[in-house]
Design an enzyme around this catalytic site. Structure first.
Site, PDB file in Angstrom:
ATOM      1  N   SER A 142      -1.193  -9.279  -5.745  1.00  0.00           N
ATOM      2  CA  SER A 142      -1.722  -8.116  -5.034  1.00  0.00           C
ATOM      3  C   SER A 142      -1.282  -6.843  -5.737  1.00  0.00           C
ATOM      4  O   SER A 142      -0.287  -6.826  -6.466  1.00  0.00           O
ATOM      5  CB  SER A 142      -1.199  -8.094  -3.591  1.00  0.00           C
ATOM      6  OG  SER A 142      -1.513  -6.872  -2.940  1.00  0.00           O
ATOM      7  N   TYR A 155       4.664  -9.157   3.221  1.00  0.00           N
ATOM      8  CA  TYR A 155       3.503  -9.285   2.339  1.00  0.00           C
ATOM      9  C   TYR A 155       3.848  -8.765   0.953  1.00  0.00           C
ATOM     10  O   TYR A 155       3.599  -9.427  -0.063  1.00  0.00           O
ATOM     11  CB  TYR A 155       2.314  -8.523   2.920  1.00  0.00           C
ATOM     12  CG  TYR A 155       1.033  -8.718   2.146  1.00  0.00           C
ATOM     13  CD1 TYR A 155       0.187  -9.776   2.435  1.00  0.00           C
ATOM     14  CD2 TYR A 155       0.677  -7.847   1.117  1.00  0.00           C
ATOM     15  CE1 TYR A 155      -0.990  -9.974   1.719  1.00  0.00           C
ATOM     16  CE2 TYR A 155      -0.491  -8.031   0.398  1.00  0.00           C
ATOM     17  CZ  TYR A 155      -1.323  -9.092   0.701  1.00  0.00           C
ATOM     18  OH  TYR A 155      -2.474  -9.286  -0.022  1.00  0.00           O
TER      19      TYR A 155
END
Length: 252
Positions: A142, A155
């Site tokens: 990400s 995350y």
């Protein structure tokens, strides 16, 4: 997506077996579709029976087999992999985010488990088959592997860990001919980011920071995945390719 597919040789992945975790929606599903359109035998995994049924009924997903496998269950993963005769590409695309709630211990650990630990589980379970085919692992990281977001600590930590895992597995698996790379998506329009792209104020702010001045689509990631799994990337391993429209390198 058709213009992306036409960039590659027709039938490029014919005879190849591709497994995509998190493959019933969003980024994972788009990548699964890309491999299927180039002749691959694709198995897309998910945890939601409803999403599996919906994806399986969609005409654009013809040729993709959808199966339910809990990425948190090592025994289920080993059973699934044991049922395959061949594997050429593993795409570790399963991921969740729990904004704000990730500060709680249980939720933090759940996100780490799904986003990071599951990639290790699948890589290890797939290793014998990938060694036989001299195959490829693509880990979905990400932009939050590089920048911070104050409401998703688990995350961000998990996706940062994906880059470390990718590098270490590239060297651990490299002697067996297995290549391991990562892709770092930016802000793409998915269900996970809906709250942001459906609100004009944050949506415009995000687009403005990106060099290309727009949000990404899930299709924007397909070509990168196909390239990294193809012979064109035969000497690429341990790498990460950001696909974020220039967001991470943008100004404040």
């Amino acid at each position: 997506m058709q213009d992306i597919i036409e960039t590659f040789r027709d039938g490029l992945f014919a005879g190849k077996v591709i497994v995509v975790t998190g493959g019933t929606s969003g980024i994972g599903l788009a990548i699964a579709q890309g491999f299927a359109r180039l002749g691959g035998t694709v198995v897309a995994l998910g945890s939601s029976a409803a999403k599996i049924a919906q994806a399986g009924a969609a005409a654009e997903n013809a040729g993709i087999r959808f199966e339910r496998v809990d990425v948190r269950d090592p025994a289920a993963i080993r059973t699934f992999m044991g049922g395959l005769d061949r594997l050429d590409v593993l795409v570790n695309g399963a991921g969740i985010a729990r904004p704000e709630a990730e500060f709680e211990d249980e939720t933090f650990l759940e996100v780490i488990d799904v986003n990071l630990v599951s990639q290790m589980r699948f890589a290890m379970a797939a290793r014998p088959l990938l060694a036989r085919s001299k195959g490829v692992i693509l880990n979905i990281a990400s932009m939050l592997s590089y920048v911070s977001d104050p409401v998703v600590p688990a995350y961000g930590a998990s996706k940062t860990g994906v880059l470390g895992l990718t590098r270490h597995l590239a060297h651990a698996f490299g002697p067996e001919g297995i290549r391991v790379n990562a892709i770092s998506p930016g802000y793409h329009k998915t269900d996970m980011t809906r709250a942001l792209w459906s609100d004009p104020v944050p949506a415009a702010k995000i687009a403005e920071r990106a060099a290309l001045k727009r949000w990404g689509t899930v299709d924007d990631l397909v070509g990168t995945a196909l390239f990294l799994a193809s012979p064109a990337a035969v000497f690429v391993t341990g790498a990460d390719l950001p696909v974020d429209g220039g967001f991470v390198v943008g100004g404040v």
